[in-house]
Design a protein around this motif. Structure first.
Motif, PDB file in Angstrom:
ATOM      1  N   ARG A  18       0.830  -1.214   0.000  1.00  0.00           N
ATOM      2  CA  ARG A  18       0.000   0.000   0.000  1.00  0.00           C
ATOM      3  C   ARG A  18       0.859   1.257   0.000  1.00  0.00           C
ATOM      4  O   ARG A  18       0.530   2.245  -0.663  1.00  0.00           O
ATOM      5  N   ALA A  19       1.973   1.236   0.730  1.00  0.00           N
ATOM      6  CA  ALA A  19       2.878   2.396   0.739  1.00  0.00           C
ATOM      7  C   ALA A  19       3.474   2.618  -0.650  1.00  0.00           C
ATOM      8  O   ALA A  19       3.596   3.759  -1.105  1.00  0.00           O
ATOM      9  N   CYS A  20       3.804   1.535  -1.334  1.00  0.00           N
ATOM     10  CA  CYS A  20       4.325   1.637  -2.698  1.00  0.00           C
ATOM     11  C   CYS A  20       3.277   2.250  -3.623  1.00  0.00           C
ATOM     12  O   CYS A  20       3.589   3.142  -4.414  1.00  0.00           O
ATOM     13  N   LEU A  21       2.042   1.780  -3.533  1.00  0.00           N
ATOM     14  CA  LEU A  21       0.973   2.318  -4.372  1.00  0.00           C
ATOM     15  C   LEU A  21       0.744   3.798  -4.080  1.00  0.00           C
ATOM     16  O   LEU A  21       0.586   4.606  -4.993  1.00  0.00           O
ATOM     17  N   ARG A  22       0.765   4.153  -2.805  1.00  0.00           N
ATOM     18  CA  ARG A  22       0.579   5.554  -2.424  1.00  0.00           C
ATOM     19  C   ARG A  22       1.698   6.416  -2.987  1.00  0.00           C
ATOM     20  O   ARG A  22       1.456   7.503  -3.527  1.00  0.00           O
ATOM     21  N   ALA A  23       2.928   5.928  -2.913  1.00  0.00           N
ATOM     22  CA  ALA A  23       4.070   6.692  -3.416  1.00  0.00           C
ATOM     23  C   ALA A  23       4.033   6.837  -4.936  1.00  0.00           C
ATOM     24  O   ALA A  23       4.327   7.903  -5.474  1.00  0.00           O
ATOM     25  N   ARG A  24       3.672   5.774  -5.641  1.00  0.00           N
ATOM     26  CA  ARG A  24       3.671   5.802  -7.114  1.00  0.00           C
ATOM     27  C   ARG A  24       2.449   6.468  -7.715  1.00  0.00           C
ATOM     28  O   ARG A  24       2.533   7.098  -8.761  1.00  0.00           O
ATOM     29  N   LEU A  25       1.282   6.266  -7.077  1.00  0.00           N
ATOM     30  CA  LEU A  25       0.022   6.742  -7.665  1.00  0.00           C
ATOM     31  C   LEU A  25      -0.573   7.938  -6.936  1.00  0.00           C
ATOM     32  O   LEU A  25      -1.551   8.510  -7.397  1.00  0.00           O
ATOM     33  N   GLY A  26      -0.017   8.301  -5.797  1.00  0.00           N
ATOM     34  CA  GLY A  26      -0.551   9.404  -5.013  1.00  0.00           C
ATOM     35  C   GLY A  26      -1.625   8.974  -4.035  1.00  0.00           C
ATOM     36  O   GLY A  26      -1.990   9.724  -3.140  1.00  0.00           O
ATOM     37  N   ALA A  27      -2.146   7.776  -4.198  1.00  0.00           N
ATOM     38  CA  ALA A  27      -3.174   7.223  -3.309  1.00  0.00           C
ATOM     39  C   ALA A  27      -3.275   5.731  -3.587  1.00  0.00           C
ATOM     40  O   ALA A  27      -2.848   5.257  -4.644  1.00  0.00           O
ATOM     41  N   VAL A  28      -3.845   5.012  -2.649  1.00  0.00           N
ATOM     42  CA  VAL A  28      -4.100   3.587  -2.857  1.00  0.00           C
ATOM     43  C   VAL A  28      -5.461   3.468  -3.530  1.00  0.00           C
ATOM     44  O   VAL A  28      -6.456   3.977  -3.013  1.00  0.00           O
ATOM     45  N   PRO A  29      -5.517   2.861  -4.718  1.00  0.00           N
ATOM     46  CA  PRO A  29      -6.825   2.691  -5.371  1.00  0.00           C
ATOM     47  C   PRO A  29      -7.806   1.980  -4.436  1.00  0.00           C
ATOM     48  O   PRO A  29      -7.425   1.069  -3.701  1.00  0.00           O
ATOM     49  N   ARG A  30      -9.036   2.389  -4.458  1.00  0.00           N
ATOM     50  CA  ARG A  30     -10.055   1.821  -3.575  1.00  0.00           C
ATOM     51  C   ARG A  30     -10.511   0.452  -4.050  1.00  0.00           C
ATOM     52  O   ARG A  30     -10.499   0.149  -5.228  1.00  0.00           O
TER      53      ARG A  30
END
Length: 157
Positions: A18-30
């Motif tokens: 989730r931290a990786c997704l937040r860093a790459r995408l700006g947020a964790v997709p729902r």
């Protein structure tokens, strides 16, 4: 003929994915299942080229484990989200991943074992005949937190 141009070996726990997704995408997709989060986090570690791309997602038991998790929640009387079962389906994972790269024109998900990488390379070669220029292939093992990815460049000759 396919040749490997990038490889990425990744290990994540749930918070790390989730931290990786937040860093790459700006947020964790729902509304993503854990297996899909793990797959997407690993795939984002590869630089996907602009031309027509194929996507191969492989796992020994990823979608099966996600489905069993939803069924166990039902049996335990736990509240289940209406989309829980849908998120256990590989097609949902593929569509979430393909949304990140509009140049993806062909996808497949397979349950496989140790011969996944050989099969992925052969399938990539076949797709080259249909205009795919590169293939992003990933092996996702949610039990081990593994999300390993390879980008194959293709030559249609």
């Amino acid at each position: 003929m396919s040749r490997v141009v990038q490889q990425s070996r990744n290990t994540f726990d749930e918070a790390g994915a989730r931290a990786c997704l937040r860093a790459r995408l700006g947020a964790v997709p729902r509304r993503l299942g854990g297996w899909t989060e793990l797959a997407l986090a690993g795939a984002l570690s590869i630089e996907v080229p602009a031309g027509p791309v194929g996507l191969i997602l492989g796992s020994a038991l990823g979608p099966v484990n996600e489905t069993l998790g939803v069924l166990n929640d039902v049996l335990d009387g736990a509240p289940t989200m209406p989309f829980g079962f849908m998120q256990s389906q590989p097609a949902i994972s593929l569509s979430v991943m393909a949304a990140q790269w509009p140049q993806i024109i062909r996808t497949t998900c397979m349950l496989a074992d140790d011969d996944f990488w050989d099969f992925a390379a052969r399938l990539a070669d076949h797709w080259a005949l249909d205009g795919v220029e590169s293939v992003l292939a990933g092996w996702v093992d949610s039990d081990a937190g593994r999300s390993d990815w390879t980008l194959f460049a293709l030559d249609a000759t």
